[in-house]
Write an enzyme that holds these catalytic residues in place. Sequence first.
Site, PDB file in Angstrom:
ATOM      1  N   HIS A  24       0.072 -18.096 -22.534  1.00 35.33           N
ATOM      2  CA  HIS A  24      -0.463 -17.243 -23.550  1.00 35.33           C
ATOM      3  C   HIS A  24       0.240 -15.882 -23.581  1.00 35.33           C
ATOM      4  O   HIS A  24      -0.452 -14.522 -23.293  1.00 35.33           O
ATOM      5  CB  HIS A  24      -2.054 -17.129 -23.385  1.00 35.33           C
ATOM      6  CG  HIS A  24      -2.473 -16.810 -21.863  1.00 35.33           C
ATOM      7  ND1 HIS A  24      -2.162 -15.605 -21.205  1.00 35.33           N
ATOM      8  CD2 HIS A  24      -3.516 -17.512 -21.155  1.00 35.33           C
ATOM      9  CE1 HIS A  24      -2.745 -15.847 -20.168  1.00 35.33           C
ATOM     10  NE2 HIS A  24      -3.436 -16.959 -20.006  1.00 35.33           N
ATOM     11  N   HIS A  78     -12.891 -21.203 -11.144  1.00 35.29           N
ATOM     12  CA  HIS A  78     -12.553 -20.235 -12.381  1.00 35.29           C
ATOM     13  C   HIS A  78     -12.503 -21.366 -13.549  1.00 35.29           C
ATOM     14  O   HIS A  78     -11.771 -22.263 -13.330  1.00 35.29           O
ATOM     15  CB  HIS A  78     -11.320 -19.790 -11.938  1.00 35.29           C
ATOM     16  CG  HIS A  78     -10.783 -18.832 -13.108  1.00 35.29           C
ATOM     17  ND1 HIS A  78     -11.545 -18.287 -14.082  1.00 35.29           N
ATOM     18  CD2 HIS A  78      -9.545 -18.559 -13.551  1.00 35.29           C
ATOM     19  CE1 HIS A  78     -10.603 -17.384 -14.829  1.00 35.29           C
ATOM     20  NE2 HIS A  78      -9.273 -17.592 -14.703  1.00 35.29           N
ATOM     21  N   GLU A  80     -11.169 -20.668 -16.740  1.00 36.64           N
ATOM     22  CA  GLU A  80     -10.102 -20.354 -17.689  1.00 36.64           C
ATOM     23  C   GLU A  80      -9.461 -22.002 -17.801  1.00 36.64           C
ATOM     24  O   GLU A  80      -9.462 -22.475 -16.800  1.00 36.64           O
ATOM     25  CB  GLU A  80      -9.279 -19.510 -17.311  1.00 36.64           C
ATOM     26  CG  GLU A  80      -8.416 -18.683 -18.551  1.00 36.64           C
ATOM     27  CD  GLU A  80      -7.697 -17.449 -17.878  1.00 36.64           C
ATOM     28  OE1 GLU A  80      -7.305 -17.031 -16.682  1.00 36.64           O
ATOM     29  OE2 GLU A  80      -7.091 -17.068 -19.157  1.00 36.64           O
ATOM     30  N   ASP A  82      -6.630 -23.241 -17.988  1.00 36.96           N
ATOM     31  CA  ASP A  82      -5.781 -23.817 -17.046  1.00 36.96           C
ATOM     32  C   ASP A  82      -6.188 -24.476 -15.818  1.00 36.96           C
ATOM     33  O   ASP A  82      -5.565 -25.152 -15.195  1.00 36.96           O
ATOM     34  CB  ASP A  82      -4.596 -22.707 -16.791  1.00 36.96           C
ATOM     35  CG  ASP A  82      -5.234 -21.678 -16.138  1.00 36.96           C
ATOM     36  OD1 ASP A  82      -6.111 -21.333 -16.446  1.00 36.96           O
ATOM     37  OD2 ASP A  82      -4.332 -20.940 -15.530  1.00 36.96           O
ATOM     38  N   HIS A 144      -9.307 -12.867 -11.589  1.00 38.92           N
ATOM     39  CA  HIS A 144      -9.129 -11.583 -12.883  1.00 38.92           C
ATOM     40  C   HIS A 144     -10.264 -11.839 -13.840  1.00 38.92           C
ATOM     41  O   HIS A 144     -10.163 -11.193 -15.000  1.00 38.92           O
ATOM     42  CB  HIS A 144      -7.926 -11.877 -13.570  1.00 38.92           C
ATOM     43  CG  HIS A 144      -7.649 -13.103 -14.218  1.00 38.92           C
ATOM     44  ND1 HIS A 144      -7.046 -13.047 -15.353  1.00 38.92           N
ATOM     45  CD2 HIS A 144      -7.512 -14.424 -13.797  1.00 38.92           C
ATOM     46  CE1 HIS A 144      -6.885 -14.286 -15.937  1.00 38.92           C
ATOM     47  NE2 HIS A 144      -7.253 -15.125 -14.763  1.00 38.92           N
ATOM     48  N   ASP A 163      -6.623 -17.952  -8.874  1.00 42.59           N
ATOM     49  CA  ASP A 163      -5.625 -17.548  -9.414  1.00 42.59           C
ATOM     50  C   ASP A 163      -4.870 -16.299  -8.686  1.00 42.59           C
ATOM     51  O   ASP A 163      -3.921 -16.142  -8.669  1.00 42.59           O
ATOM     52  CB  ASP A 163      -6.039 -16.544 -10.645  1.00 42.59           C
ATOM     53  CG  ASP A 163      -5.977 -17.530 -12.125  1.00 42.59           C
ATOM     54  OD1 ASP A 163      -5.263 -18.429 -12.067  1.00 42.59           O
ATOM     55  OD2 ASP A 163      -6.793 -17.378 -12.884  1.00 42.59           O
ATOM     56  N   TYR A 191       3.535 -12.044 -11.436  1.00 39.16           N
ATOM     57  CA  TYR A 191       2.223 -12.672 -11.641  1.00 39.16           C
ATOM     58  C   TYR A 191       1.356 -11.498 -11.530  1.00 39.16           C
ATOM     59  O   TYR A 191       0.254 -11.452 -12.241  1.00 39.16           O
ATOM     60  CB  TYR A 191       2.177 -13.595 -10.771  1.00 39.16           C
ATOM     61  CG  TYR A 191       0.885 -14.532 -10.792  1.00 39.16           C
ATOM     62  CD1 TYR A 191       0.793 -15.733 -11.650  1.00 39.16           C
ATOM     63  CD2 TYR A 191      -0.440 -14.171 -10.138  1.00 39.16           C
ATOM     64  CE1 TYR A 191      -0.611 -16.386 -11.784  1.00 39.16           C
ATOM     65  CE2 TYR A 191      -1.541 -14.878 -10.357  1.00 39.16           C
ATOM     66  CZ  TYR A 191      -1.693 -15.884 -11.020  1.00 39.16           C
ATOM     67  OH  TYR A 191      -2.831 -16.543 -11.403  1.00 39.16           O
ATOM     68  N   HIS A 222      -1.890 -21.732  -8.529  1.00 36.34           N
ATOM     69  CA  HIS A 222      -0.642 -21.810  -9.450  1.00 36.34           C
ATOM     70  C   HIS A 222       0.528 -21.541  -8.067  1.00 36.34           C
ATOM     71  O   HIS A 222       0.405 -20.692  -7.342  1.00 36.34           O
ATOM     72  CB  HIS A 222      -0.515 -20.542 -10.243  1.00 36.34           C
ATOM     73  CG  HIS A 222      -1.513 -20.435 -11.225  1.00 36.34           C
ATOM     74  ND1 HIS A 222      -1.127 -21.622 -12.524  1.00 36.34           N
ATOM     75  CD2 HIS A 222      -2.323 -19.856 -11.753  1.00 36.34           C
ATOM     76  CE1 HIS A 222      -2.310 -21.402 -13.359  1.00 36.34           C
ATOM     77  NE2 HIS A 222      -3.005 -20.260 -13.011  1.00 36.34           N
TER      78      HIS A 222
END
Length: 310
Positions: A24, A78, A80, A82, A144, A163, A191, A222
Amino acid sequence: MLPLQIAENIYDVGVQDWAARDFHGYKTERGATYNSYLIMDEKITLIDTVKASFTEELLANISKVTPLDSIDYIVINHVEPDHSGAMPALAKACPKAKFYITMQGKNEAIQHYGDIFDFEVVKDGATLNIGKRTLTFASMAMLHWPDSMATYSEYDKILFSNDAFGQHYATSKRFDCEVNQDELFYEAKKYFANILWPYAKLIGNALKKLGGLEIKMIAPSHGVIWTEHILDILRCYSEWGSGVQDGSLVIAYDSMWGGTEKLARAIARGAANAGVVVKVFKMGATPNSTVAAELFTASGFLAGSSTLNC
Ligand SMILES: [Fe+2]
Ligand SMILES: [Fe+2]
């Protein structure tokens, strides 16, 4: 072949996204990974899922260790996509699984996927016993996203940090000590700059919270897993969170017919002659995310715009 066992009965069942080049808007020159961890305890527990397009691979990885319908708990640190993209498929494939999630996460998950999950909402400090292990959930709100949390296994001294402490860095090696250190710390910094910088002021409190924990491994969602360089990455986060500056000057410009470029080059020469480390970026030729990685620790910033069509 079984997925890699990263600790006693804990398997790395996530995926490498070797082809990812744009996350993104964040240019991921070294690809990405979506990490997911399977804990084989009395209650079989999955920590985080993967991007939807990798769902099949996640399910296949889990199936090499245990039947999908044996999973008891799924922790969603989380929402999100991903990390949550495989939630709907898991809800189908793991009919008895309860999803542990924050209230904000629950609301977001329902918006993304519909009200199809058996949720157990957890608050900061809540615990879940899964056999030998007790998992503790720690809110990482705004690090985040509002729903972000981390999960700590005291038995293993592992922090599943989601994250935080991640890197967009696809490698076949899974531990910090096995990869090129310059690449690893550059990707960790990039990152942080692109994902966590807006919330850097919250890092200090988060680190204080984690400071009371004995941590032998940080398993983020990640990139590679931190084992030998935990203190190094914690120190980096502390510095980055406090706005440390490295004395460098970033010049970011664009130029239509070369005038602004001449100016940028002249300033760069002058500053370099004065002993300043200068980093010069032509914005039309450089991803914003690459500039952000240098900008957030720079002591000076100059922006140059073309004077035609500006
Ligand atoms: Fe995220
Ligand atoms: Fe993420």
